[in-house]
Design a protein around this motif. Structure first.
Motif, PDB file in Angstrom:
ATOM      1  N   THR A  10       3.651   9.279  19.593  1.00 50.14           N
ATOM      2  CA  THR A  10       3.249   9.630  20.955  1.00 50.14           C
ATOM      3  C   THR A  10       2.505  10.959  20.967  1.00 50.14           C
ATOM      4  N   GLU A  11       3.028  11.933  20.235  1.00 50.48           N
ATOM      5  CA  GLU A  11       2.373  13.243  20.149  1.00 50.48           C
ATOM      6  C   GLU A  11       0.976  13.134  19.539  1.00 50.48           C
ATOM      7  N   LEU A  12       0.855  12.378  18.456  1.00 52.69           N
ATOM      8  CA  LEU A  12      -0.442  12.219  17.792  1.00 52.69           C
ATOM      9  C   LEU A  12      -1.409  11.426  18.670  1.00 52.69           C
ATOM     10  N   ARG A  13      -0.910  10.413  19.375  1.00 51.71           N
ATOM     11  CA  ARG A  13      -1.768   9.643  20.288  1.00 51.71           C
ATOM     12  C   ARG A  13      -2.329  10.555  21.376  1.00 51.71           C
ATOM     13  N   GLN A  14      -1.471  11.400  21.949  1.00 51.52           N
ATOM     14  CA  GLN A  14      -1.932  12.315  22.997  1.00 51.52           C
ATOM     15  C   GLN A  14      -2.992  13.273  22.467  1.00 51.52           C
ATOM     16  N   HIS A  15      -2.771  13.768  21.262  1.00 54.16           N
ATOM     17  CA  HIS A  15      -3.755  14.661  20.647  1.00 54.16           C
ATOM     18  C   HIS A  15      -5.086  13.934  20.462  1.00 54.16           C
ATOM     19  N   LEU A  16      -5.018  12.713  19.960  1.00 61.38           N
ATOM     20  CA  LEU A  16      -6.239  11.918  19.765  1.00 61.38           C
ATOM     21  C   LEU A  16      -6.951  11.661  21.093  1.00 61.38           C
ATOM     22  N   GLN A  17      -6.200  11.319  22.118  1.00 62.47           N
ATOM     23  CA  GLN A  17      -6.804  11.036  23.420  1.00 62.47           C
ATOM     24  C   GLN A  17      -7.440  12.289  24.018  1.00 62.47           C
ATOM     25  N   GLN A  18      -6.789  13.438  23.855  1.00 61.24           N
ATOM     26  CA  GLN A  18      -7.359  14.688  24.364  1.00 61.24           C
ATOM     27  C   GLN A  18      -8.642  15.032  23.630  1.00 61.24           C
ATOM     28  N   ARG A  19      -8.632  14.885  22.313  1.00 57.67           N
ATOM     29  CA  ARG A  19      -9.841  15.182  21.529  1.00 57.67           C
ATOM     30  C   ARG A  19     -10.954  14.207  21.893  1.00 57.67           C
ATOM     31  N   HIS A  20     -10.595  12.949  22.110  1.00 52.04           N
ATOM     32  CA  HIS A  20     -11.573  11.922  22.491  1.00 52.04           C
ATOM     33  C   HIS A  20     -12.258  12.311  23.803  1.00 52.04           C
ATOM     34  N   ALA A  21     -11.471  12.703  24.786  1.00 54.05           N
ATOM     35  CA  ALA A  21     -12.031  13.096  26.086  1.00 54.05           C
ATOM     36  C   ALA A  21     -12.904  14.343  25.942  1.00 54.05           C
ATOM     37  N   ALA A  22     -12.457  15.314  25.148  1.00 56.33           N
ATOM     38  CA  ALA A  22     -13.241  16.538  24.951  1.00 56.33           C
ATOM     39  C   ALA A  22     -14.567  16.231  24.260  1.00 56.33           C
ATOM     40  N   GLN A 104      -0.966  15.486  11.397  1.00 62.10           N
ATOM     41  CA  GLN A 104      -1.090  16.579  12.359  1.00 62.10           C
ATOM     42  C   GLN A 104      -2.406  17.324  12.152  1.00 62.10           C
ATOM     43  N   SER A 105      -2.789  17.532  10.909  1.00 65.41           N
ATOM     44  CA  SER A 105      -4.019  18.272  10.638  1.00 65.41           C
ATOM     45  C   SER A 105      -5.250  17.371  10.652  1.00 65.41           C
ATOM     46  N   GLN A 106      -5.070  16.096  10.322  1.00 66.44           N
ATOM     47  CA  GLN A 106      -6.183  15.134  10.297  1.00 66.44           C
ATOM     48  C   GLN A 106      -5.703  13.825  10.909  1.00 66.44           C
ATOM     49  N   PRO A 107      -5.604  13.781  12.254  1.00 67.74           N
ATOM     50  CA  PRO A 107      -5.000  12.605  12.902  1.00 67.74           C
ATOM     51  C   PRO A 107      -5.777  11.303  12.721  1.00 67.74           C
ATOM     52  N   MET A 108      -7.010  11.376  12.266  1.00 66.11           N
ATOM     53  CA  MET A 108      -7.783  10.156  12.045  1.00 66.11           C
ATOM     54  C   MET A 108      -7.657   9.643  10.610  1.00 66.11           C
ATOM     55  N   ALA A 109      -6.845  10.299   9.791  1.00 67.17           N
ATOM     56  CA  ALA A 109      -6.728   9.944   8.375  1.00 67.17           C
ATOM     57  C   ALA A 109      -6.342   8.474   8.201  1.00 67.17           C
ATOM     58  N   GLU A 110      -7.037   7.839   7.273  1.00 64.10           N
ATOM     59  CA  GLU A 110      -6.764   6.437   6.956  1.00 64.10           C
ATOM     60  C   GLU A 110      -6.069   6.288   5.607  1.00 64.10           C
ATOM     61  N   ARG A 111      -6.057   7.377   4.842  1.00 64.37           N
ATOM     62  CA  ARG A 111      -5.518   7.324   3.489  1.00 64.37           C
ATOM     63  C   ARG A 111      -4.510   8.448   3.266  1.00 64.37           C
ATOM     64  N   CYS A 112      -3.568   8.207   2.384  1.00 63.29           N
ATOM     65  CA  CYS A 112      -2.662   9.273   1.957  1.00 63.29           C
ATOM     66  C   CYS A 112      -3.468  10.274   1.126  1.00 63.29           C
ATOM     67  N   VAL A 113      -2.895  11.402   0.838  1.00 64.35           N
ATOM     68  CA  VAL A 113      -3.607  12.464   0.114  1.00 64.35           C
ATOM     69  C   VAL A 113      -4.084  11.969  -1.249  1.00 64.35           C
ATOM     70  N   THR A 114      -3.235  11.262  -1.966  1.00 68.45           N
ATOM     71  CA  THR A 114      -3.584  10.780  -3.306  1.00 68.45           C
ATOM     72  C   THR A 114      -4.766   9.810  -3.253  1.00 68.45           C
ATOM     73  N   CYS A 115      -4.706   8.838  -2.367  1.00 66.02           N
ATOM     74  CA  CYS A 115      -5.780   7.845  -2.258  1.00 66.02           C
ATOM     75  C   CYS A 115      -7.068   8.480  -1.727  1.00 66.02           C
ATOM     76  N   GLN A 116      -6.952   9.454  -0.817  1.00 70.97           N
ATOM     77  CA  GLN A 116      -8.137  10.129  -0.303  1.00 70.97           C
ATOM     78  C   GLN A 116      -8.830  10.907  -1.417  1.00 70.97           C
ATOM     79  N   ALA A 117      -8.053  11.576  -2.262  1.00 70.79           N
ATOM     80  CA  ALA A 117      -8.636  12.312  -3.391  1.00 70.79           C
ATOM     81  C   ALA A 117      -9.357  11.357  -4.328  1.00 70.79           C
ATOM     82  N   GLN A 118      -8.745  10.217  -4.618  1.00 72.80           N
ATOM     83  CA  GLN A 118      -9.379   9.215  -5.478  1.00 72.80           C
ATOM     84  C   GLN A 118     -10.650   8.680  -4.825  1.00 72.80           C
ATOM     85  N   PHE A 119     -10.593   8.411  -3.538  1.00 76.37           N
ATOM     86  CA  PHE A 119     -11.763   7.914  -2.806  1.00 76.37           C
ATOM     87  C   PHE A 119     -12.910   8.923  -2.884  1.00 76.37           C
ATOM     88  N   GLU A 120     -12.601  10.195  -2.675  1.00 79.47           N
ATOM     89  CA  GLU A 120     -13.636  11.224  -2.710  1.00 79.47           C
ATOM     90  C   GLU A 120     -14.228  11.374  -4.104  1.00 79.47           C
TER      91      GLU A 120
END
Length: 131
Positions: A10-22, A104-120
């Motif tokens: 709920t907290e992350l959804r609200q953050h996403l919605q606020q950023r979306h509106a901004a 919390q720092s990257q609410p749009m993240a689709e990957r865990c840290v390990t997989c994101q590093a591999q992807f990059e």
């Protein structure tokens, strides 16, 4: 299923919605600022090709800024869809949990840290122009 609590989601959804509106408000303002009449006014005051290049650059920078904002809006909308589908916080590559701290720092993240590093590492060269 992610290890997130309903309160965290709920907290992350609200953050996403606020950023979306901004972002939508920022995009609207940018588009109004880039109104064609402003460019015509700016271009009408240039005295040489150097000044014309600067005018073009200013317009291009505004368009690039809008493009980045639109891409972020799309990422936010995708994250909100993942919340609705119940798969938010689940890594798209390994199906593992994406940690709450990362979201919390990257609410749009689709990957865990390990997989994101591999992807990059695997795809960092794509889209890089070369001569």
């Amino acid at each position: 299923m992610s290890g997130l609590t309903q309160g965290q989601i709920t907290e992350l959804r609200q953050h996403l919605q606020q950023r979306h509106a901004a972002l939508r408000a920022e995009i609207r303002e940018e588009l109004l600022a880039l109104d064609e009449s402003r460019y015509i006014d700016l271009a009408g005051r240039v005295r040489d090709s150097g000044e014309e290049s600067v005018a073009d650059l200013l317009v291009d920078m505004g368009i690039a800024r809008i493009d980045r904002q639109v891409n972020e809006v799309r990422e936010i909308e995708a994250a909100l869809r993942r919340i609705d589908l119940g798969i938010y916080g689940v890594c798209r590559d390994c199906d593992g949990e994406i940690g709450y701290e990362r979201l919390q720092s990257q609410p749009m993240a689709e990957r865990c840290v390990t997989c994101q590093a591999q992807f990059e590492r695997s795809y960092s060269h794509e889209g890089t122009p070369s001569l």
